[in-house]
Enzyme design. Structure first.
Site, PDB file in Angstrom:
ATOM      1  N   SER A 144      70.850  66.785  27.801  1.00 14.33           N
ATOM      2  CA  SER A 144      70.118  67.890  28.142  1.00 14.33           C
ATOM      3  C   SER A 144      71.031  69.219  28.216  1.00 14.33           C
ATOM      4  O   SER A 144      71.514  69.592  27.418  1.00 14.33           O
ATOM      5  CB  SER A 144      69.132  67.658  29.350  1.00 14.33           C
ATOM      6  OG  SER A 144      68.277  68.603  29.615  1.00 14.33           O
ATOM      7  N   ASP A 152      67.821  75.337  26.302  1.00 17.22           N
ATOM      8  CA  ASP A 152      68.957  74.323  26.496  1.00 17.22           C
ATOM      9  C   ASP A 152      68.888  73.548  25.267  1.00 17.22           C
ATOM     10  O   ASP A 152      68.377  73.460  24.182  1.00 17.22           O
ATOM     11  CB  ASP A 152      68.659  73.444  27.902  1.00 17.22           C
ATOM     12  CG  ASP A 152      67.485  72.371  27.561  1.00 17.22           C
ATOM     13  OD1 ASP A 152      66.806  72.540  26.649  1.00 17.22           O
ATOM     14  OD2 ASP A 152      67.626  71.402  28.347  1.00 17.22           O
ATOM     15  N   ASP A 184      68.562  70.335  23.962  1.00 16.10           N
ATOM     16  CA  ASP A 184      67.581  69.527  23.586  1.00 16.10           C
ATOM     17  C   ASP A 184      66.089  70.279  23.491  1.00 16.10           C
ATOM     18  O   ASP A 184      65.299  69.255  23.350  1.00 16.10           O
ATOM     19  CB  ASP A 184      67.545  68.055  24.157  1.00 16.10           C
ATOM     20  CG  ASP A 184      67.145  68.190  25.562  1.00 16.10           C
ATOM     21  OD1 ASP A 184      67.413  69.190  26.248  1.00 16.10           O
ATOM     22  OD2 ASP A 184      66.503  67.264  26.113  1.00 16.10           O
ATOM     23  N   ASP A 208      64.129  71.268  26.004  1.00 13.78           N
ATOM     24  CA  ASP A 208      62.951  70.835  26.635  1.00 13.78           C
ATOM     25  C   ASP A 208      62.877  71.903  27.851  1.00 13.78           C
ATOM     26  O   ASP A 208      61.770  71.731  28.701  1.00 13.78           O
ATOM     27  CB  ASP A 208      62.769  69.441  27.324  1.00 13.78           C
ATOM     28  CG  ASP A 208      64.291  69.034  28.173  1.00 13.78           C
ATOM     29  OD1 ASP A 208      64.980  69.781  28.281  1.00 13.78           O
ATOM     30  OD2 ASP A 208      64.539  67.761  28.812  1.00 13.78           O
TER      31      ASP A 208
END
Length: 565
Positions: A154, A304, A306, A308
């Protein structure tokens, strides 16, 4: 103390030598032998004194050789444990879908995961290139898979990677699957228990067929005509996966004036233009804000690695305004509810948030006659709520850490959806000669001013972990009598049974509530070596009150700094 260190050195040496005995690659064997050499005892301990914990959502850790690090072997071990669990609880055909981000070794770890699944006779679908985490959640549901895996850490610094597990509903694993999978992973104590004999016929690459369906579903969320929009949008993927889908989602919503931060477009495992790829950090937005000001655009979106989470900055009246996660979650819920058409939904609607997210959402929902549920921290609990509340309809929700969701075809926080939706709110505001900040002020005037802040203290290594535990136990055993100068009326220990009927599992979280309903919540981070303090205050909306509440928070932070830093 020295005797404990000697004990850890002994444990680590045994484990390191065990790894060498498996016949690793020469480079990996050399790395371990270097750790075993004199003078490297601390690094040896950190790498080998225990197995990297497979927690209730998966694994996250520093990349490197060793049982306490993320590498192809610890990835294989975790996947074998998951395979063993799937084969125990699911009869017949089983399948998994795998996605990965732009971090170091993410693609290799993703491919290794697919191989272990195939070796255990489990069909695996894998994206041929990086994709956002929320698209993985969508793909699990769309392909009717047994589970999903995302290789990502993340928003953590570049030295980290991770392994997130999703169940067949598209949400991250929760009870009882989380503990049961952990149990299976812990049973694997030897590489010889891992089946490495992969079957390429059981590995299938997926790309555009999922991409198109995902974007089409996102497009269906638009409730406003953006086709003539004059909104000027700046976007940065912070070297991550956002570049693959956010431009597509914005165009699907009707936006055309989209410009990206070119130096941050390319996926880059070093995240070379930022100290940390976390949109919660102002430093990560620096280049985007620079472009926002130069082009006098309306809004900056930064996601960010990834995708999410999304951070937002506005250029409003020649000034930069940063919107935090609580403010964006409130805007999303407010816009969703003013556009809610009860004739189009057959179930009672509700919104959702976490216990550390602003209570403003509760107030907005109450005004619209809609339920608002509060879960434990972590979006997986909102996903679990959606699964369990199938007699009701999830409308929107979010958490203060920059993660939001609209509708339920994805079961994790989704920055792809959020970027498009936030721009639609901004466009609606602009068409009414307002900014997002103006809408926020109207919300505060109606429902009250809510002032929140997060303060974190980084505490690394074994000693840091012990310090975090000590702080939590101090607040648990002898909580302060006052916070923000106001008498504490309630201490909620989420390690015990609590009144909230939505929360049915324990968590290492303590919340102090004062007589004025001010609160401090503290908990160890689940993904980084940090302890987090969340501050929340409320009152009438005025400049004087904003200053007063900010000063109260600053004083509390200073006290915590003096005590623990």
């Amino acid at each position: 103390m020295q005797s404990r260190i000697n004990e850890l050195i002994k444990i680590s040496r045994i484990e390191a030598e065990k790894w060498i005995s498996y016949g690793l690659k020469k480079k990996e064997e050399k790395e371990i032998k270097d750790l075993l050499s004199e003078g490297n005892e601390i690094n040896l301990i950190e790498s080998f004194h225990k197995k990297l914990e497979f927690g209730t959502g998966g694994m996250r850790g520093l990349i490197g050789i060793g049982s306490n690090r993320i590498n192809s072997y610890t990835i294989s071990l975790a996947t074998q444990g998951l395979c063993n669990y799937l084969n125990k609880v699911i009869d017949g055909n089983k399948s998994a879908v795998i996605a990965y981000d732009s971090r170091r070794f993410s693609k290799e770890f993703g491919n290794q995961t697919a191989k272990i699944f195939s070796a255990n006779n489990i069909k695996s679908y894998i994206f041929s290139d990086l994709r956002p985490t929320p698209e993985l959640s969508f793909a699990v549901r769309e392909l009717n898979c047994s589970c999903g895996i995302v290789i990502t850490a993340s928003h953590n610094p570049k030295e980290y990677n991770g392994y997130k597990v999703y169940w067949n509903d598209g949400g991250q694993i929760t009870a009882p699957h989380d503990k049961n999978i952990i149990s299976e992973v812990e049973k694997i104590t030897d590489f010889n228990q891992i089946n490495f004999n992969f079957n390429s016929k059981l590995i299938e690459e997926i790309d555009t067929k999922i991409d198109k369906k995902y974007i089409n579903k996102i497009q269906s969320l638009s409730v406003y005509d953006n086709s003539r929009s004059k909104l000027k949008i700046i976007f940065s993927s912070l070297h991550g996966t956002g570049i693959t889908q956010i431009p597509n989602a914005l165009k699907a919503f009707g936006f055309k004036n989209i410009s990206s931060v070119k130096s941050q477009e390319s996926p880059d495992p070093e995240f070379s233009t930022v100290n940390s790829p976390n949109p919660e950090d102002l430093d990560a937005l620096y280049l985007g804000i620079k472009k926002l000001k130069k082009e006098k655009a309306d809004i900056l979106l930064a996601t960010d690695p990834d995708s999410d989470r999304v951070g937002v900055a506005l250029y409003d009246n020649e000034k930069i305004k940063i919107l935090n996660g609580n403010q964006l979650a409130s805007l999303i819920v407010y816009y969703s509810l003013i556009n809610l058409d009860s004739n189009k939904i057959s179930k009672p609607p509700y919104v959702a948030k976490t216990i550390v997210t602003t209570r403003l959402i509760d107030e907005i929902a109450r005004n619209f006659g809609v339920k608002s549920y509060s879960t434990l921290t972590g979006f997986k609990y909102i996903a679990e709520l959606i699964k369990n509340k199938n007699a009701e309809k999830f409308i929107a929700g979010g958490e203060e850490s920059y993660g939001y969701l609209i509708n339920d075809f994805v079961r994790d926080k989704d920055a792809i959806i959020s970027c498009a939706y936030i721009c639609e709110i901004a466009n609606w505001a602009k068409d009414n000669s307002k900014s997002l900040n103006d809408i926020l002020e109207e919300i505060y005037d109606t429902y009250g001013l809510f002032k929140e802040k997060l303060y974190t203290i980084k505490m690394e290594g074994i000693s840091g972990s012990n310090r975090i535990n000590d702080i939590m136990e101090k607040y648990r055993s002898t909580p302060p009598l006052k916070i923000f100068g106001d008498k504490v009326k309630e201490v909620i220990d989420y390690n015990k049974r609590v009144k909230n009927p939505i929360i049915n599992v324990k968590s290492n979280v303590i919340q102090l509530v004062s007589e004025k309903n001010y609160s401090i919540t503290l908990r160890p981070s689940g993904t980084e070596p940090k302890i987090k303090f969340y501050f929340s205050l409320s009152g009438n909306n005025s400049e004087e009150n904003k200053s007063k509440l900010s000063n109260l928070i600053d004083k509390e932070i200073l006290s915590i700094k003096n005590n623990y830093e």
